[in-house]
Design an enzyme around this catalytic site. Structure first.
Site, PDB file in Angstrom:
ATOM      1  N   ASN A 180       0.869  -1.179   0.000  1.00 15.24           N
ATOM      2  CA  ASN A 180       0.000   0.000   0.000  1.00 15.24           C
ATOM      3  C   ASN A 180       0.906   1.230   0.000  1.00 15.24           C
ATOM      4  OD1 ASN A 180      -1.824   2.007   0.390  1.00 15.24           O
ATOM      5  ND2 ASN A 180      -2.580   1.299   2.385  1.00 15.24           N
ATOM      6  N   TRP A 181       1.032   1.830  -1.174  1.00 15.93           N
ATOM      7  CA  TRP A 181       1.955   2.973  -1.301  1.00 15.93           C
ATOM      8  C   TRP A 181       1.376   4.245  -0.681  1.00 15.93           C
ATOM      9  CZ3 TRP A 181       4.383   2.854  -6.948  1.00 15.93           C
ATOM     10  CH2 TRP A 181       5.234   1.750  -7.032  1.00 15.93           C
ATOM     11  N   LYS A 182       0.092   4.224  -0.345  1.00 16.15           N
ATOM     12  CA  LYS A 182      -0.583   5.428   0.189  1.00 16.15           C
ATOM     13  C   LYS A 182      -0.323   6.605  -0.765  1.00 16.15           C
ATOM     14  CE  LYS A 182      -0.292   3.354   4.668  1.00 16.15           C
ATOM     15  NZ  LYS A 182      -0.659   3.503   6.043  1.00 16.15           N
TER      16      LYS A 182
ATOM     17  N   GLU B 245      -5.701  -4.581  10.555  1.00 19.02           N
ATOM     18  CA  GLU B 245      -4.710  -3.527  10.724  1.00 19.02           C
ATOM     19  C   GLU B 245      -5.026  -2.754  12.003  1.00 19.02           C
ATOM     20  OE1 GLU B 245      -2.551  -2.415   6.849  1.00 19.02           O
ATOM     21  OE2 GLU B 245      -4.210  -1.049   7.110  1.00 19.02           O
TER      22      GLU B 245
ATOM     23  N   SER C 225       3.083  -1.642  10.605  1.00 14.97           N
ATOM     24  CA  SER C 225       4.512  -1.681  10.955  1.00 14.97           C
ATOM     25  C   SER C 225       5.193  -3.002  10.601  1.00 14.97           C
ATOM     26  CB  SER C 225       4.713  -1.336  12.441  1.00 14.97           C
ATOM     27  OG  SER C 225       4.351   0.013  12.671  1.00 14.97           O
TER      28      SER C 225
ATOM     29  N   GLU D 258      -7.028   5.094   7.637  1.00 17.14           N
ATOM     30  CA  GLU D 258      -6.755   6.490   7.288  1.00 17.14           C
ATOM     31  C   GLU D 258      -7.942   7.105   6.561  1.00 17.14           C
ATOM     32  OE1 GLU D 258      -2.826   5.919   5.543  1.00 17.14           O
ATOM     33  OE2 GLU D 258      -2.269   5.249   7.549  1.00 17.14           O
TER      34      GLU D 258
ATOM     35  N   GLY E 105       2.767  -0.938   4.363  1.00 16.92           N
ATOM     36  CA  GLY E 105       2.840   0.478   4.003  1.00 16.92           C
ATOM     37  C   GLY E 105       4.286   0.894   3.798  1.00 16.92           C
ATOM     38  N   GLY E 106       4.861   1.532   4.808  1.00 19.17           N
ATOM     39  CA  GLY E 106       6.216   2.098   4.732  1.00 19.17           C
ATOM     40  C   GLY E 106       7.258   1.196   4.078  1.00 19.17           C
TER      41      GLY E 106
ATOM     42  N   GLY F 140       2.099   2.671  10.847  1.00 18.38           N
ATOM     43  CA  GLY F 140       3.070   3.756  10.703  1.00 18.38           C
ATOM     44  C   GLY F 140       3.725   4.183  12.000  1.00 18.38           C
TER      45      GLY F 140
ATOM     46  N   HIS G 215      -9.747   1.512   4.724  1.00 18.78           N
ATOM     47  CA  HIS G 215      -8.490   1.707   5.452  1.00 18.78           C
ATOM     48  C   HIS G 215      -8.727   2.712   6.586  1.00 18.78           C
ATOM     49  CE1 HIS G 215      -4.365   2.757   6.366  1.00 18.78           C
ATOM     50  NE2 HIS G 215      -4.018   1.634   5.768  1.00 18.78           N
TER      51      HIS G 215
END
Ligand code: 13P
Length: 251
Positions: free
Chosen positions: A8-10, A165, A211, A95, A232-233, A171, A93
């Protein structure tokens, strides 16, 4: 069934050039993988430009609208996503729930629209830190699942994947312990078994996200019984992401 590693590149990276570079590096490195399905979910704009031809990579989106077309400024519909080569769409998600006030009702409409377009939904669920501390995670997760899947038939549930999640782990570098993830994993299966059947619950893929990095990735797949990861990251760091894919291949 193959393990599923979803990037997930966001809202990253900042330019198309960077996106292409990252994508091509992953594409080149994963040509020979066999046991893992790799899905990359970039921002909408990059979707038609990132070429999956000749690779094992599938494309996913991070969101969608629930109507097919019409006067809905700024929205992107499931048939549009399908037409640019998407196979998966992340829905609900945390976010989006938090920053854009997405409700369970909206998420339910999106999942139904994705089913109509024959796309696979990756439904995100998870509790906040406050909910966790109050011991409310079971209620929160069961509510999110029941509301998101309202009216989804036994046949159509096969087009849904659930990603656990925990909001406090996203994050933050504070990954959920594999044993905690396993408890939630079993709990999610129980809800699905109640809503559908035990057989359906056993088959439904459940992912972990929050994470995830190259050090802890395999713990979720080995110890928590997860079918895959939503990353993600670490998915923006080509070397680390590729290492996770190769480690997954070996289990
Ligand atoms: P991080 O891996 O950066 O914690 O993000 C997880 C996530 O939100 C994936 O959807």
């Amino acid at each position: 069934m193959k393990k599923l590693i979803v990037a997930n590149w966001k809202c990253n990276p900042k330019s198309l050039q960077e996106a292409k570079k990252l994508f091509d590096t992953i594409k080149k490195a994963t040509k020979s993988i066999k046991e893992t399905e790799v899905v990359i979910c970039p921002p909408f704009l990059y979707l038609p430009v990132l070429k999956t031809k000749g690779s094992k990579i599938k494309l996913g989106a991070q969101n969608c609208f629930w109507e097919e077309q019409g006067a809905f400024d700024g929205e992107i519909s499931p048939p549009m996503l399908k037409s640019v080569g998407c196979s998966y769409v992340i829905v609900g998600h945390s976010e989006r729930r938090r920053l854009f006030k997405e409700t369970d009702t909206m998420i339910n409409k999106k999942i139904k629209a994705l089913i109509r377009a024959n796309l696979i939904s990756i439904l995100c669920v998870g509790e906040t830190e406050e909910e966790k501390n109050k011991g409310k995670f079971t209620q929160v997760i069961s509510d999110q699942i029941k509301k998101a899947l309202k009216g989804v038939s036994r046949k159509d549930i096969q087009k849904v994947i659930i990603a656990y999640e925990p909001v406090w782990a996203i994050g933050t570098g504070r990954a959920c312990r594999p044993i905690e993830a396993q408890v939630v994993h079993l709990f999610i299966r129980k809800i699905i078994a109640r809503l559908y059947s035990r057989k359906i619950a056993e088959r439904l893929p459940i992912l972990y996200g929050g994470s995830v990095n190259q050090k802890n990735a395999l713990d979720y797949l080995k110890e928590s019984g997860m079918k895959g990861l939503l990353i993600g990251g670490a998915s923006l760091r080509a070397k680390e992401f590729i290492k996770i894919i190769y480690d997954t291949e070996r289990i």
